[in-house]
Write a protein that holds these residues in place. Structure first.
Motif, PDB file in Angstrom:
ATOM      1  N   PRO A   6      71.021  60.264  50.287  1.00  0.00           N
ATOM      2  CA  PRO A   6      72.255  59.479  50.363  1.00  0.00           C
ATOM      3  C   PRO A   6      73.459  60.347  50.695  1.00  0.00           C
ATOM      4  O   PRO A   6      73.486  61.542  50.394  1.00  0.00           O
ATOM      5  CB  PRO A   6      72.379  58.902  48.953  1.00  0.00           C
ATOM      6  N   LEU A   7      74.451  59.735  51.292  1.00  0.00           N
ATOM      7  CA  LEU A   7      75.740  60.390  51.456  1.00  0.00           C
ATOM      8  C   LEU A   7      76.467  60.370  50.116  1.00  0.00           C
ATOM      9  O   LEU A   7      76.270  59.477  49.293  1.00  0.00           O
ATOM     10  CB  LEU A   7      76.583  59.658  52.496  1.00  0.00           C
ATOM     11  N   PHE A   8      77.314  61.349  49.907  1.00  0.00           N
ATOM     12  CA  PHE A   8      78.169  61.303  48.729  1.00  0.00           C
ATOM     13  C   PHE A   8      79.186  60.177  48.886  1.00  0.00           C
ATOM     14  O   PHE A   8      79.580  59.814  50.008  1.00  0.00           O
ATOM     15  CB  PHE A   8      78.896  62.637  48.529  1.00  0.00           C
ATOM     16  N   ALA A   9      79.603  59.629  47.764  1.00  0.00           N
ATOM     17  CA  ALA A   9      80.565  58.526  47.778  1.00  0.00           C
ATOM     18  C   ALA A   9      81.813  58.919  48.555  1.00  0.00           C
ATOM     19  O   ALA A   9      82.381  59.996  48.336  1.00  0.00           O
ATOM     20  CB  ALA A   9      80.940  58.147  46.347  1.00  0.00           C
ATOM     21  N   GLY A  10      82.210  58.051  49.471  1.00  0.00           N
ATOM     22  CA  GLY A  10      83.441  58.267  50.220  1.00  0.00           C
ATOM     23  C   GLY A  10      83.308  59.114  51.462  1.00  0.00           C
ATOM     24  O   GLY A  10      84.302  59.324  52.170  1.00  0.00           O
ATOM     25  N   ALA A  11      82.095  59.597  51.784  1.00  0.00           N
ATOM     26  CA  ALA A  11      81.942  60.497  52.925  1.00  0.00           C
ATOM     27  C   ALA A  11      82.324  59.820  54.242  1.00  0.00           C
ATOM     28  O   ALA A  11      83.121  60.356  55.032  1.00  0.00           O
ATOM     29  CB  ALA A  11      80.516  61.027  53.001  1.00  0.00           C
ATOM     30  N   GLU A  12      81.755  58.654  54.493  1.00  0.00           N
ATOM     31  CA  GLU A  12      82.058  57.980  55.753  1.00  0.00           C
ATOM     32  C   GLU A  12      83.523  57.562  55.816  1.00  0.00           C
ATOM     33  O   GLU A  12      84.176  57.712  56.868  1.00  0.00           O
ATOM     34  CB  GLU A  12      81.164  56.761  55.931  1.00  0.00           C
ATOM     35  N   GLU A  13      84.055  57.075  54.712  1.00  0.00           N
ATOM     36  CA  GLU A  13      85.455  56.659  54.689  1.00  0.00           C
ATOM     37  C   GLU A  13      86.385  57.848  54.950  1.00  0.00           C
ATOM     38  O   GLU A  13      87.392  57.712  55.657  1.00  0.00           O
ATOM     39  CB  GLU A  13      85.790  56.023  53.339  1.00  0.00           C
TER      40      GLU A  13
ATOM     41  N   LEU B  45      78.622  66.647  52.311  1.00  0.00           N
ATOM     42  CA  LEU B  45      78.671  65.260  52.759  1.00  0.00           C
ATOM     43  C   LEU B  45      77.419  64.490  52.342  1.00  0.00           C
ATOM     44  O   LEU B  45      77.488  63.287  52.098  1.00  0.00           O
ATOM     45  CB  LEU B  45      78.822  65.199  54.283  1.00  0.00           C
ATOM     46  N   MET B  46      76.286  65.183  52.260  1.00  0.00           N
ATOM     47  CA  MET B  46      75.022  64.519  51.929  1.00  0.00           C
ATOM     48  C   MET B  46      74.432  65.105  50.647  1.00  0.00           C
ATOM     49  O   MET B  46      74.376  66.329  50.482  1.00  0.00           O
ATOM     50  CB  MET B  46      74.027  64.653  53.083  1.00  0.00           C
ATOM     51  N   ASP B  47      73.969  64.217  49.775  1.00  0.00           N
ATOM     52  CA  ASP B  47      73.393  64.626  48.494  1.00  0.00           C
ATOM     53  C   ASP B  47      71.892  64.902  48.679  1.00  0.00           C
ATOM     54  O   ASP B  47      71.038  64.137  48.248  1.00  0.00           O
ATOM     55  CB  ASP B  47      73.615  63.521  47.470  1.00  0.00           C
TER      56      ASP B  47
ATOM     57  N   ASP C 244      80.473  73.365  49.719  1.00  0.00           N
ATOM     58  CA  ASP C 244      80.095  73.318  48.301  1.00  0.00           C
ATOM     59  C   ASP C 244      79.499  74.613  47.795  1.00  0.00           C
ATOM     60  O   ASP C 244      79.116  74.690  46.629  1.00  0.00           O
ATOM     61  CB  ASP C 244      79.100  72.178  48.055  1.00  0.00           C
ATOM     62  N   THR C 245      79.403  75.637  48.644  1.00  0.00           N
ATOM     63  CA  THR C 245      78.790  76.895  48.221  1.00  0.00           C
ATOM     64  C   THR C 245      79.697  78.083  48.512  1.00  0.00           C
ATOM     65  O   THR C 245      80.594  78.012  49.356  1.00  0.00           O
ATOM     66  CB  THR C 245      77.443  77.157  48.934  1.00  0.00           C
ATOM     67  N   GLU C 246      79.399  79.172  47.817  1.00  0.00           N
ATOM     68  CA  GLU C 246      80.146  80.397  48.077  1.00  0.00           C
ATOM     69  C   GLU C 246      79.919  80.888  49.502  1.00  0.00           C
ATOM     70  O   GLU C 246      80.784  81.560  50.069  1.00  0.00           O
ATOM     71  CB  GLU C 246      79.763  81.484  47.080  1.00  0.00           C
ATOM     72  N   TYR C 247      78.782  80.525  50.109  1.00  0.00           N
ATOM     73  CA  TYR C 247      78.519  80.950  51.480  1.00  0.00           C
ATOM     74  C   TYR C 247      79.513  80.311  52.454  1.00  0.00           C
ATOM     75  O   TYR C 247      79.926  80.935  53.436  1.00  0.00           O
ATOM     76  CB  TYR C 247      77.087  80.586  51.882  1.00  0.00           C
TER      77      TYR C 247
END
Length: 217
Positions: free
Chosen positions: A85-92, A13-15, A165-168
């Motif tokens: 920043p949040l990734f584009a579209g996260a809040e939406e 969600l966050m970059d 976003d990770t294998e974990y």
């Protein structure tokens, strides 16, 4: 099909990748340790802080691991604090999922203090029914963090979806017998996520609602 959607935070969600890598490198520099390169440092994002430091510095004893973790927190929370920043579209995305009556949660390798700070700064805290952090239980890929979320919210593993976003994240979901999907804009490659059990990998967060609708048809 799903009632509960559990999000990872960093890289999902966050970059925040660049900030985390920088703070890990500064912590090593402060203590005269070999500074990990960016690719090595980014690969441990998603783990709890102590587990990440242990993996980055395999010869470090407990005292050194604690010291490195303390220096990391000093940089992340105070010295080098730069809002990510949040990734584009996260809040939406979260707004749409909430409007469709999904329960939403976070399971993250961040500390409670770090997550609460990000939830406040980003304004996303209002969307989540529950959050769980690595300093409150076992770190990913152990399933306990996810099991705690499901137990608190009363949702079965078969009706829970993990987004990460990770294998974990993928391994945590598999260890709890839950489904998982990946996002390609984070730390680990799409191929790596699929190899660890991701049902699919999205190039944009905005793709998730349509995929969820397709699973209900």
């Amino acid at each position: 099909m799903y009632e509960l959607i559990v999000f990872d935070w960093d890289g999902t969600l966050m970059d925040s990748e660049a900030t985390i890598v920088h703070c890990l490198q500064k912590a090593a520099e402060d203590l005269g340790c070999a500074v990990p390169d960016a690719d090595t440092a980014r690969d441990v994002i998603g783990l709890g802080l102590h587990q990440a430091v242990t993996r980055l510095f395999p010869g470090a004893d407990d005292a050194r691991v604690d010291a490195l973790a303390t220096r990391y927190r000093e940089h992340f929370l105070r010295k080098d604090r730069q809002p990510s920043p949040l990734f584009a579209g996260a809040e939406e995305l979260l707004r749409e999922l909430a409007s469709r009556d999904y329960m939403l949660a976070v399971a993250t390798g961040k500390s409670r203090r770090g997550l609460d700070m990000e939830l406040e700064h980003s304004g996303l805290g209002r969307f989540f029914h529950y959050t769980r952090c690595a300093d409150e239980t076992f770190s990913k890929p152990h399933p306990q963090m996810l099991l705690d979320v499901m137990d608190y919210l009363g949702v079965d593993n078969s009706r829970t979806l993990v987004v990460g976003d990770t294998e974990y994240d993928m391994q945590m979901a598999a260890n709890a017998a839950s489904d998982a999907v990946g996002v390609s804009h984070g730390v680990h490659s799409s191929q790596r996520l699929r190899q660890q059990g991701a049902l699919t990998v999205f190039d944009a967060l905005q793709e998730i609602p349509a995929w969820l609708r397709s699973r209900m048809e």
